[in-house]
Design an enzyme around this catalytic site. Sequence first.
Site, PDB file in Angstrom:
ATOM      1  N   MET A 110       0.801  -7.454  -9.291  1.00 53.86           N
ATOM      2  CA  MET A 110       0.610  -6.320  -9.039  1.00 53.86           C
ATOM      3  C   MET A 110      -0.376  -6.541  -7.864  1.00 53.86           C
ATOM      4  SD  MET A 110      -0.752  -4.635 -12.590  1.00 53.86           S
ATOM      5  CE  MET A 110      -1.106  -6.356 -13.810  1.00 53.86           C
ATOM      6  N   ASN A 152      -4.719 -10.334  -6.507  1.00 49.56           N
ATOM      7  CA  ASN A 152      -2.791 -10.102  -6.858  1.00 49.56           C
ATOM      8  C   ASN A 152      -2.658 -10.847  -7.787  1.00 49.56           C
ATOM      9  OD1 ASN A 152      -2.855  -8.908  -4.240  1.00 49.56           O
ATOM     10  ND2 ASN A 152      -1.346 -10.268  -3.275  1.00 49.56           N
ATOM     11  N   GLU A 153      -1.999  -9.977  -9.347  1.00 48.26           N
ATOM     12  CA  GLU A 153      -1.708 -10.507 -10.274  1.00 48.26           C
ATOM     13  C   GLU A 153       0.205 -11.044 -10.114  1.00 48.26           C
ATOM     14  OE1 GLU A 153      -3.121 -10.482 -13.420  1.00 48.26           O
ATOM     15  OE2 GLU A 153      -4.873  -9.830 -12.757  1.00 48.26           O
ATOM     16  N   LEU A 154       0.680 -12.458 -10.032  1.00 46.61           N
ATOM     17  CA  LEU A 154       0.638 -13.316  -9.326  1.00 46.61           C
ATOM     18  C   LEU A 154       1.680 -13.811 -10.889  1.00 46.61           C
ATOM     19  CD1 LEU A 154      -0.850 -16.440  -7.995  1.00 46.61           C
ATOM     20  CD2 LEU A 154      -0.274 -14.132  -6.992  1.00 46.61           C
TER      21      LEU A 154
END
Length: 576
Positions: free
Chosen positions: A307, A374-376
């Site tokens: 995300m 950012n959701e990695l």
Amino acid sequence: MRKNIILLAAMILCAGILKAQKPENILAAVGTPPNPKVQVSWNRYNDYAAITDICKRLAAAHPNLVKIESMGKSFQGKDLWVVTITDTKVGNADKKPAMYIDGNIHSNEIQGSEFALYTAWYLAEMYASGNKSIMSLLADKTFYIAPTINPDARDNFIHQANTAHSPRTGLIPIDNDRDGTTNEDGFDDLDGDGHIVMMRRKSATGRFKVDPTDNRRMILVGAEEKGEYELLGSEGNDNDGDGFVNEDGEGAYDPNRDWGWNWQPNYIQGGAYKYPFSLPENRAIVDFVMKHPNIAAAQSYHNNGGMILRGPGAIEDVDTYNALDIRVYDALGKKGEEMLPGYKYLVVYKDLYSVFGGELDWFYGGRGIYTFSNELWTGYSMYNKTDGEDSQNQLYTFDKDLLMKDAFVDWHAYKHPLYGDIEIGGFKKTYTRLHPGFLLESDAHRNMAFSVYHAYNTPKLSVGEIEVKDIGGGLTQVTTIVNNERMIPTHSSQDVKNNIEIPDIISLSGGTVVAGMIVTNRDMNFTVEQKLDPTNIKVQNIPGNSFVTVRWLVKGGSKFTVNVNSKKGGLASKSN
């Protein structure tokens, strides 16, 4: 004998020093530093000591580009490193538009540190290799990169037995079960293999059975089916004798609920500590940001889910994010979706859940800085297809197909002091939320490129036309245009609305200024005069991909210089 020992020691020392390869032996792959001075393997995770070493080696190898400093101390006294990267031969680092990047605010979300550190390494090494795009970028911009902002708990996650989800927070002690003792009943590595996995035991009333297609997997039986096993949760013992297992582990305060924007106490927002910025790590970041008003963009790295997040964190704050700023966010976020396959550009409160006291809301709401979180890692990366109903099955097939079953600890027997005969098994802590090694560098590069794109679009100011016109009476009219050649304005709408940062200053030298004004319509000769200090015209904002026009009436002189000073837009100058 002594000579042989010395020779052996020298050989070991030389073998331990990673040197750049000989240029004649290399065919450079495009988009990658061809012969980096600092050799780093990006298919693994680094603890605090290794991160410190890489930062210091970068600074030593690239003294004109890289500086390392501590912005404060963690709860346990570790230095919170910040790496500053810019071309110091071209301007002052703190006078250029800057991008701030951090990672690992949540301790189990460790790849954020690798992504941040990869960015620092890539910028320095590509500049050194002569890449013109990076050289131009670092002439104009500054990067402040904090690889880990939760180093205590990071080291706990790496060096202690944990699950993929623990510890999420910092390591400030808390009595979760309110028995008067902290951290006495956390996870126990029962078999000493370094992994906290799952416990199961055979039971006539169990609701789970072994998947007939994969004996590693437990599946829920149907309503009319008879189960074989009950699941007992994560590996652990009842250390305090209260009949419960693993209910009082290390740490519980969430560093991403500690920021001074829409902060709420713990009974409303679980994880909040005493008051905003009560955690020392966050306090250090705030102090650093306040000392660096040139920060115009920011990126925080978390995991997981693929995300690209922007605020607001809660619906109560929806009016803070106004239309003009959302246009900038949308342009950047949509580009991010192109650059990061499988990632989605989302809004926290609308697409996930409410977050009060979150970092990205403070950066934007409190400082007017365009900020993403950012959701990695995303399941899309497993087979390059949308992660759907088979997401759990994918974890097993991907481990079997591409990881050679390295991600799973096979079920094996154990005699538990509370539960009796059980079995232990399950996925390792380095799976489900963290990138497998072979995908780590690839996603680090893509996220780095997104941050570089964001940084590139921070303001770039230039002085355009300088029109000098004799208007009689000993007066000269000097009109100039100041351009912003990038997408991001010198002041976000949130900044302008709340007077967060001082206005941009456009100054004239070369004569005696008797009047100064902003030109609102040059064709119609509409102006707004600034009566106080007319030499230094204050401009509330220079919009992205646009310009402002200013004018002075001057006595004397014919050679004039226009200077622009913007906290987030940098400096610009031109003479006629």
